[in-house]
Design an enzyme around this catalytic site. Structure first.
Site, mmCIF file in Angstrom:
data_model
loop_
_atom_site.group_PDB
_atom_site.id
_atom_site.type_symbol
_atom_site.label_atom_id
_atom_site.label_comp_id
_atom_site.label_asym_id
_atom_site.label_seq_id
_atom_site.Cartn_x
_atom_site.Cartn_y
_atom_site.Cartn_z
ATOM 1 N N GLU A 164 48.466 39.326 16.761
ATOM 2 C CA GLU A 164 48.199 40.712 17.163
ATOM 3 C C GLU A 164 49.543 41.447 17.242
ATOM 4 O O GLU A 164 50.368 41.155 18.106
ATOM 5 C CB GLU A 164 47.499 40.756 18.524
ATOM 6 C CG GLU A 164 47.182 42.168 18.961
ATOM 7 C CD GLU A 164 46.443 42.253 20.291
ATOM 8 O OE1 GLU A 164 46.783 41.499 21.231
ATOM 9 O OE2 GLU A 164 45.545 43.101 20.408
ATOM 10 N N LYS B 135 43.964 47.245 40.092
ATOM 11 C CA LYS B 135 45.382 46.916 39.842
ATOM 12 C C LYS B 135 45.712 47.455 38.458
ATOM 13 O O LYS B 135 45.381 46.847 37.439
ATOM 14 C CB LYS B 135 45.557 45.396 39.905
ATOM 15 C CG LYS B 135 46.940 44.907 40.252
ATOM 16 C CD LYS B 135 48.030 45.326 39.312
ATOM 17 C CE LYS B 135 48.215 44.409 38.130
ATOM 18 N NZ LYS B 135 49.260 44.914 37.176
ATOM 19 N N SER C 104 45.880 40.950 27.364
ATOM 20 C CA SER C 104 46.129 40.032 26.251
ATOM 21 C C SER C 104 45.329 38.735 26.439
ATOM 22 O O SER C 104 44.952 38.377 27.560
ATOM 23 C CB SER C 104 47.627 39.722 26.177
ATOM 24 O OG SER C 104 48.033 39.177 27.412
ATOM 25 N N CYS D 177 42.977 47.834 21.263
ATOM 26 C CA CYS D 177 42.335 46.548 20.964
ATOM 27 C C CYS D 177 41.325 46.714 19.833
ATOM 28 O O CYS D 177 40.877 45.735 19.265
ATOM 29 C CB CYS D 177 41.676 45.978 22.201
ATOM 30 S SG CYS D 177 40.287 46.949 22.718
ATOM 31 N N GLU E 15 51.477 47.769 35.445
ATOM 32 C CA GLU E 15 52.737 48.235 36.058
ATOM 33 C C GLU E 15 53.491 49.168 35.126
ATOM 34 O O GLU E 15 54.370 49.909 35.536
ATOM 35 C CB GLU E 15 53.615 47.038 36.470
ATOM 36 C CG GLU E 15 53.999 46.058 35.361
ATOM 37 C CD GLU E 15 52.940 44.980 35.122
ATOM 38 O OE1 GLU E 15 51.729 45.306 35.106
ATOM 39 O OE2 GLU E 15 53.329 43.808 34.935
ATOM 40 N N ARG E 16 53.130 49.137 33.810
ATOM 41 C CA ARG E 16 53.831 49.984 32.840
ATOM 42 C C ARG E 16 53.239 51.388 32.753
ATOM 43 O O ARG E 16 53.923 52.320 32.347
ATOM 44 C CB ARG E 16 53.807 49.308 31.454
ATOM 45 C CG ARG E 16 54.745 48.107 31.402
ATOM 46 C CD ARG E 16 54.744 47.470 30.035
ATOM 47 N NE ARG E 16 53.635 46.534 29.872
ATOM 48 C CZ ARG E 16 53.342 45.915 28.744
ATOM 49 N NH1 ARG E 16 54.062 46.134 27.671
ATOM 50 N NH2 ARG E 16 52.334 45.084 28.676
ATOM 51 N N PHE F 38 47.997 48.320 29.791
ATOM 52 C CA PHE F 38 48.762 49.575 29.717
ATOM 53 C C PHE F 38 48.177 50.586 28.746
ATOM 54 O O PHE F 38 48.490 51.761 28.807
ATOM 55 C CB PHE F 38 50.221 49.278 29.319
ATOM 56 C CG PHE F 38 50.428 49.081 27.833
ATOM 57 C CD1 PHE F 38 50.604 50.180 26.994
ATOM 58 C CD2 PHE F 38 50.413 47.816 27.269
ATOM 59 C CE1 PHE F 38 50.779 50.010 25.622
ATOM 60 C CE2 PHE F 38 50.573 47.638 25.895
ATOM 61 C CZ PHE F 38 50.759 48.742 25.071
HETATM 62 P P1 NAD Z 1 48.834 42.121 29.499
HETATM 63 O O1 NAD Z 1 47.974 40.918 29.352
HETATM 64 O O2 NAD Z 1 50.292 41.965 29.365
HETATM 65 O O3 NAD Z 1 48.609 42.778 30.955
HETATM 66 C C1 NAD Z 1 47.336 43.069 31.447
HETATM 67 C C2 NAD Z 1 47.351 42.936 32.970
HETATM 68 O O4 NAD Z 1 47.647 41.605 33.323
HETATM 69 C C3 NAD Z 1 48.394 43.828 33.645
HETATM 70 O O5 NAD Z 1 47.794 44.452 34.769
HETATM 71 C C4 NAD Z 1 49.498 42.856 34.043
HETATM 72 O O6 NAD Z 1 50.114 43.213 35.248
HETATM 73 C C5 NAD Z 1 48.755 41.537 34.217
HETATM 74 N N1 NAD Z 1 49.568 40.363 33.818
HETATM 75 C C6 NAD Z 1 50.476 40.311 32.798
HETATM 76 N N2 NAD Z 1 51.003 39.067 32.723
HETATM 77 C C7 NAD Z 1 50.426 38.340 33.697
HETATM 78 C C8 NAD Z 1 50.564 36.984 34.122
HETATM 79 N N3 NAD Z 1 51.396 36.150 33.523
HETATM 80 N N4 NAD Z 1 49.816 36.571 35.161
HETATM 81 C C9 NAD Z 1 48.953 37.405 35.774
HETATM 82 N N5 NAD Z 1 48.793 38.696 35.421
HETATM 83 C C10 NAD Z 1 49.511 39.164 34.404
HETATM 84 O O7 NAD Z 1 48.254 43.219 28.484
HETATM 85 P P2 NAD Z 1 48.886 44.628 28.092
HETATM 86 O O8 NAD Z 1 50.106 44.405 27.273
HETATM 87 O O9 NAD Z 1 48.962 45.492 29.288
HETATM 88 O O10 NAD Z 1 47.712 45.197 27.170
HETATM 89 C C11 NAD Z 1 47.639 44.950 25.786
HETATM 90 C C12 NAD Z 1 46.668 43.835 25.475
HETATM 91 O O11 NAD Z 1 45.387 44.163 26.003
HETATM 92 C C13 NAD Z 1 46.447 43.635 23.985
HETATM 93 O O12 NAD Z 1 46.388 42.267 23.721
HETATM 94 C C14 NAD Z 1 45.098 44.296 23.732
HETATM 95 O O13 NAD Z 1 44.402 43.808 22.614
HETATM 96 C C15 NAD Z 1 44.399 43.986 24.997
HETATM 97 N N6 NAD Z 1 43.291 44.892 25.231
HETATM 98 C C16 NAD Z 1 42.032 44.396 25.067
HETATM 99 C C17 NAD Z 1 40.941 45.223 25.234
HETATM 100 C C18 NAD Z 1 39.562 44.697 25.052
HETATM 101 O O14 NAD Z 1 38.611 45.385 25.373
HETATM 102 N N7 NAD Z 1 39.387 43.488 24.544
HETATM 103 C C19 NAD Z 1 41.135 46.567 25.583
HETATM 104 C C20 NAD Z 1 42.442 47.037 25.759
HETATM 105 C C21 NAD Z 1 43.518 46.175 25.588
#
Ligand code: NAD
Length: 490
Positions: free
Chosen positions: A383, A174, A227, A282, A177-178, A150
């Site tokens: 985090e 994809k 994450s 991140c 969703e947020r 997001f």
């Molecule tokens: P998230 O993991 O909740 O969601 C990311 C994606 O995964 C979304 O599209 C979501 O629909 C999907 N998803 C969520 N739960 C799932 C599940 N149980 N099974 C399958 N798919 C699922 O992450 P977020 O809250 O959207 O983003 C924040 C996180 O992303 C933080 O931890 C941040 O550090 C990380 N991030 C990392 C980088 C990097 O380059 N390392 C960059 C940006 C964000």
């Protein structure tokens, strides 16, 4: 009534057949902006089939022709730059200048991918044995999909998509969703550019869509950013299904301040890094670690600067920090602050229970500083992904490096100093993939890989630049012999 978002499959906007959905709210005002449909497995299949069909001709198009679409994409993205940046602010909450920086990096990735004819060059070796030549060519892998978080709804898909397309792959995106609105706008621009049907596809949804992507036999490559827990899931499930995958995960970035650091510059940069996008980056600085007696100078400066930050809606003039993404997120962050207090930390700057006049329904916290945070505590290792600075202390640069290397994440580590020798040692020994030296957000330019390490990354090749080119191509080696006798003599 808020608009229910559509999918874009095979060159057409389609209503999702999924019955589940989720509201997309402006995090500053609580206003409902749109509704994300939770698409069905069958819709992932439609997108994969369309992308597989489109791949047959897209991969045959010369790279020099494919990049003409990217040049045009750059032009329309520039034309709609402000609209895209505003969309990011409205759905994500970050201030407009941060949203503009995000879109700029997205466009830089398009520009970099326009150099694909050079970046895709193969290798040729003549006479590897008598009369035998050997060469290596790069071919696209097929249908690839990007699963996005997001916090950078405009940029993160562009760490991958321009390279995937330029190298001849077809793509499914994809979004989170947020924060799905900016990608809907980007796909409207894809339509203007006139990509052939099936080359770019958008499927909105949640975990079911992700799992359908991970399991689909026509999808060959997966990129994920989000994450760590989900990155691990995506990496293992996609790998089990024989796909190539790169999965970028979470972070807890330590930033070390030496007593010889420049006070004014360091304070400004550290504050920007901790509180930019309300800490939802991140590459956000999280643990701010004072080395030796640096706290004497820097603690009061940081506390004062944090208190002065103007919090509000990111489109309003003069606002320096926006809200966090959801009320649940705010509650989680406030819970972690309390956990820190329970663990013995002291609240140096209090940011809980923030109410912003005119935005009483927003998910706001003010900048928070927890002092006297001890290594190994929950608040030092989790985090937080919110506007919380945790202040810690170590004695030496060696202690600082040890602290980085003990951490489970490896996204970024920074040092602020005017000592070249200390900075060099840190750069050389710290186990993190992105290092900042007098830099607070060590975000690689489009032509460098976004190099997370340890639990911040699962895979081998990262997003952006040459790594992306390698990820989206498979190498083919040809060993070739032509006998002289077979040639007609002219
Ligand atoms: P998230 O993991 O909740 O969601 C990311 C994606 O995964 C979304 O599209 C979501 O629909 C999907 N998803 C969520 N739960 C799932 C599940 N149980 N099974 C399958 N798919 C699922 O992450 P977020 O809250 O959207 O983003 C924040 C996180 O992303 C933080 O931890 C941040 O550090 C990380 N991030 C990392 C980088 C990097 O380059 N390392 C960059 C940006 C964000």
């Amino acid at each position: 009534m808020a608009e229910k978002l559509m999918n874009y499959i095979d060159g057409a906007w389609r209503e999702s057949a999924g019955t589940g959905s989720m509201d997309v709210n402006n995090p500053a005002s609580g206003e409902r902006l749109a509704v994300t449909p939770f698409s069905m497995v069958a819709e992932v299949d439609q997108a994969a089939q369309a992308a597989a069909k489109a791949f047959e001709s897209w991969r045959r198009m010369p790279a020099t022709e494919r990049i003409q679409y990217l040049f045009k994409l750059k032009t329309v993205m520039e034309e709609h730059f402000t609209d895209l940046a505003r969309s990011i602010t409205i759905e994500n909450g970050k201030i407009l200048s941060d949203a503009s920086g995000e879109m700029r990096r997205a466009i830089e990735n398009v520009e970099t991918a326009c150099g694909i004819p050079m970046m895709m060059l193969g290798d040729f070796s003549e006479d590897i044995a008598r009369g035998i030549d050997e060469y290596m060519i790069r071919q696209p892998v097929g249908v690839v999909a990007s699963i996005c978080p997001f916090n950078f709804p405009g940029m993160i898909p562009f760490w991958f998509l321009p390279y995937a397309l330029a190298t001849g792959n077809t793509v499914i995106i994809k979004p989170s969703e947020r924060t799905p609105l900016t990608m809907t706008k980007v796909f409207q621009l894809f339509e203007q550019v006139g990509f052939p049907p099936g080359v770019v596809n958008l499927v909105n949804g949640g975990a079911d869509v992700v799992n359908a992507i991970l399991d689909h036999p026509l999808i060959q490559g997966i990129t994920f950013v989000g994450s760590t827990a989900v990155a691990r899931h995506v990496y293992s499930r996609a790998a089990l299904n024989g796909k190539r995958v790169q999965a970028q995960g979470g972070a807890k970035n330590p930033v070390f301040v030496l007593p010889d650091a420049d006070p004014e510059m360091t304070t400004k940069i550290v504050i920007d890094s901790v509180y930019g996008n309300a800490g939802q980056r991140c590459l956000a600085a999280a643990n701010i670690v004072m080395v030796a007696d640096a706290a004497k100078t820097f603690k009061p400066l940081l506390a004062e600067a944090a208190q002065q930050l103007v919090v509000g809606f990111g489109l309003d003039q003069g606002v320096q920090m926006g809200p966090v993404i959801t009320p649940q997120s705010r509650n989680r962050i406030e819970g972690l602050i309390q956990k820190g207090v329970d663990e013995g930390a002291k609240v140096l700057v209090e940011g809980r229970d923030a109410v912003i006049a005119g935005y009483e329904n927003g998910n706001f916290l003010r900048p928070t500083i927890l002092d006297n945070v001890k290594p190994g505590t929950a608040v030092a290792t989790t985090e937080i992904f919110g506007p919380v600075m945790t202040l810690m202390n170590v004695e030496t640069v060696d202690d600082a490096i040890q602290m980085v290397n003990r951490g489970k994440y490896g996204n970024m580590a920074c040092v602020f100093t005017s000592s070249g020798a200390a900075a060099r040692k840190f750069r050389n020994e710290a186990q993190a993939g992105n290092i900042g030296i007098n830099i607070g957000v060590a975000a690689p330019m489009a032509f460098f890989p976004f190099s997370g390490w340890k639990e911040s990354f699962f895979g081998t090749l990262h997003g952006q630049g040459k790594h992306a080119v390698e990820f989206f191509t498979q190498t083919k080696v040809v060993v070739e012999r032509w006998l002289k006798e077979w040639s007609r003599q002219f």
